[in-house]
Design a protein around this motif. Structure first.
Motif, PDB file in Angstrom:
ATOM      1  N   ALA A 112       9.807   7.801   7.913  1.00 19.19           N
ATOM      2  CA  ALA A 112       9.977   9.165   7.370  1.00 19.19           C
ATOM      3  C   ALA A 112       8.260   9.553   7.770  1.00 19.19           C
ATOM      4  O   ALA A 112       7.978  10.462   7.564  1.00 19.19           O
ATOM      5  N   LEU A 113       7.769   8.426   7.576  1.00 20.16           N
ATOM      6  CA  LEU A 113       5.396   8.630   8.038  1.00 20.16           C
ATOM      7  C   LEU A 113       6.057   9.479   8.977  1.00 20.16           C
ATOM      8  O   LEU A 113       5.095  10.684   8.730  1.00 20.16           O
ATOM      9  N   ILE A 114       5.800   8.912   9.879  1.00 22.38           N
ATOM     10  CA  ILE A 114       6.130   9.716  11.545  1.00 22.38           C
ATOM     11  C   ILE A 114       6.849  10.885  11.580  1.00 22.38           C
ATOM     12  O   ILE A 114       5.541  12.217  11.958  1.00 22.38           O
ATOM     13  N   ASP A 115       7.882  11.297  10.558  1.00 26.74           N
ATOM     14  CA  ASP A 115       8.093  13.040  10.640  1.00 26.74           C
ATOM     15  C   ASP A 115       7.450  13.373  10.204  1.00 26.74           C
ATOM     16  O   ASP A 115       7.357  14.754  10.250  1.00 26.74           O
ATOM     17  N   ARG A 116       6.332  13.547   9.013  1.00 26.62           N
ATOM     18  CA  ARG A 116       5.719  13.962   7.842  1.00 26.62           C
ATOM     19  C   ARG A 116       4.546  14.047   8.961  1.00 26.62           C
ATOM     20  O   ARG A 116       4.571  15.296   9.000  1.00 26.62           O
ATOM     21  N   ALA A 135       1.305  -1.343   0.228  1.00 32.36           N
ATOM     22  CA  ALA A 135       0.837  -0.132   0.078  1.00 32.36           C
ATOM     23  C   ALA A 135       1.245   1.261  -0.087  1.00 32.36           C
ATOM     24  O   ALA A 135       1.815   1.231   1.159  1.00 32.36           O
ATOM     25  N   GLN A 136       0.643   2.171  -0.687  1.00 29.86           N
ATOM     26  CA  GLN A 136       0.938   3.265  -0.647  1.00 29.86           C
ATOM     27  C   GLN A 136       0.339   4.940   0.231  1.00 29.86           C
ATOM     28  O   GLN A 136      -0.911   4.516  -0.176  1.00 29.86           O
ATOM     29  N   LEU A 137       1.187   5.390   0.998  1.00 29.79           N
ATOM     30  CA  LEU A 137       0.831   6.202   1.914  1.00 29.79           C
ATOM     31  C   LEU A 137       0.618   7.608   1.529  1.00 29.79           C
ATOM     32  O   LEU A 137       2.746   7.998   1.095  1.00 29.79           O
ATOM     33  N   ARG A 138      -0.046   8.611   1.695  1.00 27.98           N
ATOM     34  CA  ARG A 138       0.063   9.749   0.608  1.00 27.98           C
ATOM     35  C   ARG A 138      -0.201  10.432   1.632  1.00 27.98           C
ATOM     36  O   ARG A 138      -0.969  10.782   2.394  1.00 27.98           O
ATOM     37  N   VAL A 139       0.306  11.499   2.426  1.00 23.14           N
ATOM     38  CA  VAL A 139       0.674  12.700   3.415  1.00 23.14           C
ATOM     39  C   VAL A 139       0.276  13.814   3.313  1.00 23.14           C
ATOM     40  O   VAL A 139       1.101  14.309   2.120  1.00 23.14           O
ATOM     41  N   HIS A 140      -1.147  14.279   3.264  1.00 20.95           N
ATOM     42  CA  HIS A 140      -1.708  15.840   2.917  1.00 20.95           C
ATOM     43  C   HIS A 140      -1.474  16.545   3.777  1.00 20.95           C
ATOM     44  O   HIS A 140      -1.429  15.871   5.493  1.00 20.95           O
ATOM     45  N   PRO A 141      -1.436  17.553   3.807  1.00 16.05           N
ATOM     46  CA  PRO A 141      -2.194  18.530   5.080  1.00 16.05           C
ATOM     47  C   PRO A 141      -3.075  18.045   5.710  1.00 16.05           C
ATOM     48  O   PRO A 141      -2.629  18.827   6.650  1.00 16.05           O
ATOM     49  N   ASP A 142      -4.131  17.958   5.205  1.00 16.25           N
ATOM     50  CA  ASP A 142      -5.157  17.640   5.745  1.00 16.25           C
ATOM     51  C   ASP A 142      -5.316  16.334   6.266  1.00 16.25           C
ATOM     52  O   ASP A 142      -6.792  16.111   7.265  1.00 16.25           O
ATOM     53  N   ARG A 143      -5.140  15.063   4.751  1.00 18.49           N
ATOM     54  CA  ARG A 143      -5.482  13.901   5.736  1.00 18.49           C
ATOM     55  C   ARG A 143      -4.584  13.238   4.768  1.00 18.49           C
ATOM     56  O   ARG A 143      -3.399  12.969   4.506  1.00 18.49           O
ATOM     57  N   ILE A 144      -4.502  11.658   5.367  1.00 18.83           N
ATOM     58  CA  ILE A 144      -3.645  10.864   4.222  1.00 18.83           C
ATOM     59  C   ILE A 144      -4.192   9.349   4.196  1.00 18.83           C
ATOM     60  O   ILE A 144      -5.495   9.672   4.637  1.00 18.83           O
ATOM     61  N   GLU A 145      -3.842   9.558   3.595  1.00 16.42           N
ATOM     62  CA  GLU A 145      -4.572   8.301   2.041  1.00 16.42           C
ATOM     63  C   GLU A 145      -4.203   7.039   2.172  1.00 16.42           C
ATOM     64  O   GLU A 145      -2.268   6.736   1.929  1.00 16.42           O
ATOM     65  N   VAL A 146      -4.430   6.249   2.188  1.00 15.62           N
ATOM     66  CA  VAL A 146      -3.987   4.646   2.204  1.00 15.62           C
ATOM     67  C   VAL A 146      -3.835   3.744   0.781  1.00 15.62           C
ATOM     68  O   VAL A 146      -5.696   3.895   0.702  1.00 15.62           O
ATOM     69  N   HIS A 147      -3.430   3.729  -0.267  1.00 20.65           N
ATOM     70  CA  HIS A 147      -3.779   3.352  -1.743  1.00 20.65           C
ATOM     71  C   HIS A 147      -3.546   2.467  -2.072  1.00 20.65           C
ATOM     72  O   HIS A 147      -2.080   2.067  -1.580  1.00 20.65           O
ATOM     73  N   LEU A 148      -4.385   1.011  -1.389  1.00 24.62           N
ATOM     74  CA  LEU A 148      -4.756  -0.217  -1.422  1.00 24.62           C
ATOM     75  C   LEU A 148      -3.994  -0.724  -3.343  1.00 24.62           C
ATOM     76  O   LEU A 148      -4.885   0.187  -3.631  1.00 24.62           O
ATOM     77  N   THR A 149      -3.000  -1.457  -3.259  1.00 26.30           N
ATOM     78  CA  THR A 149      -3.199  -2.053  -5.188  1.00 26.30           C
ATOM     79  C   THR A 149      -4.247  -3.081  -4.880  1.00 26.30           C
ATOM     80  O   THR A 149      -5.119  -3.571  -4.055  1.00 26.30           O
ATOM     81  N   PRO A 150      -4.378  -3.270  -5.812  1.00 30.51           N
ATOM     82  CA  PRO A 150      -5.167  -4.485  -6.669  1.00 30.51           C
ATOM     83  C   PRO A 150      -5.448  -5.853  -5.970  1.00 30.51           C
ATOM     84  O   PRO A 150      -6.458  -6.048  -5.098  1.00 30.51           O
TER      85      PRO A 150
END
Length: 122
Positions: free
Chosen positions: A107-111, A2-17
């Motif tokens: 890196a995720l925790i730092d973000r 899964a890819q994690l995308r950190v945005h200022p207001d949210r986190i998106e967890v993009h699951l693979t197929p």
């Protein structure tokens, strides 16, 4: 993974197929940053899985993907092997906790701490 995308207001967890198929879930997961109560890095994510699997797939110590129900709510898990993981405790939303294997936990925790703008962690 899964890819994690950190945005200022949210986190998106993009699951693979494959993860969507294994978890019996068609949508990615979006968490509001305000809903995150704590974030913990663990070297053994298997001890953090609680309750019983309600939908998804589990091969103990190999892969666990899906939703686990416990007496207080629902957790979402994407754990693979003995990889390091991040445990996100949530205050509101669909899940009480997310347990996600990632190669970039620090890196995720730092973000999350710094409130950095868009970025990716795998």
């Amino acid at each position: 993974m899964a890819q994690l995308r950190v945005h200022p207001d949210r986190i998106e967890v993009h699951l693979t197929p494959a993860e969507k198929s294994l978890s019996l879930r068609s949508a990615d997961i979006v968490i509001q940053r305000d809903d995150i109560r704590s974030a913990t890095i663990t070297d053994d994510p298997w001890v953090w899985i609680r309750g019983i699997r309600t939908r998804g797939t589990e091969l103990p110590l190999v892969v666990a993907v899906g939703a686990w129900k416990y007496h207080g709510g629902l957790d979402f898990v994407v754990v693979k092997g003995k990889r390091q993981a991040v445990v996100l405790e949530l205050a509101a939303g669909e899940f009480a906790r997310l347990i996600l294997s990632t190669n970039h936990s620090a890196a995720l925790i730092d973000r999350l701490k710094l409130g950095e703008t868009p970025g990716d962690a795998e």
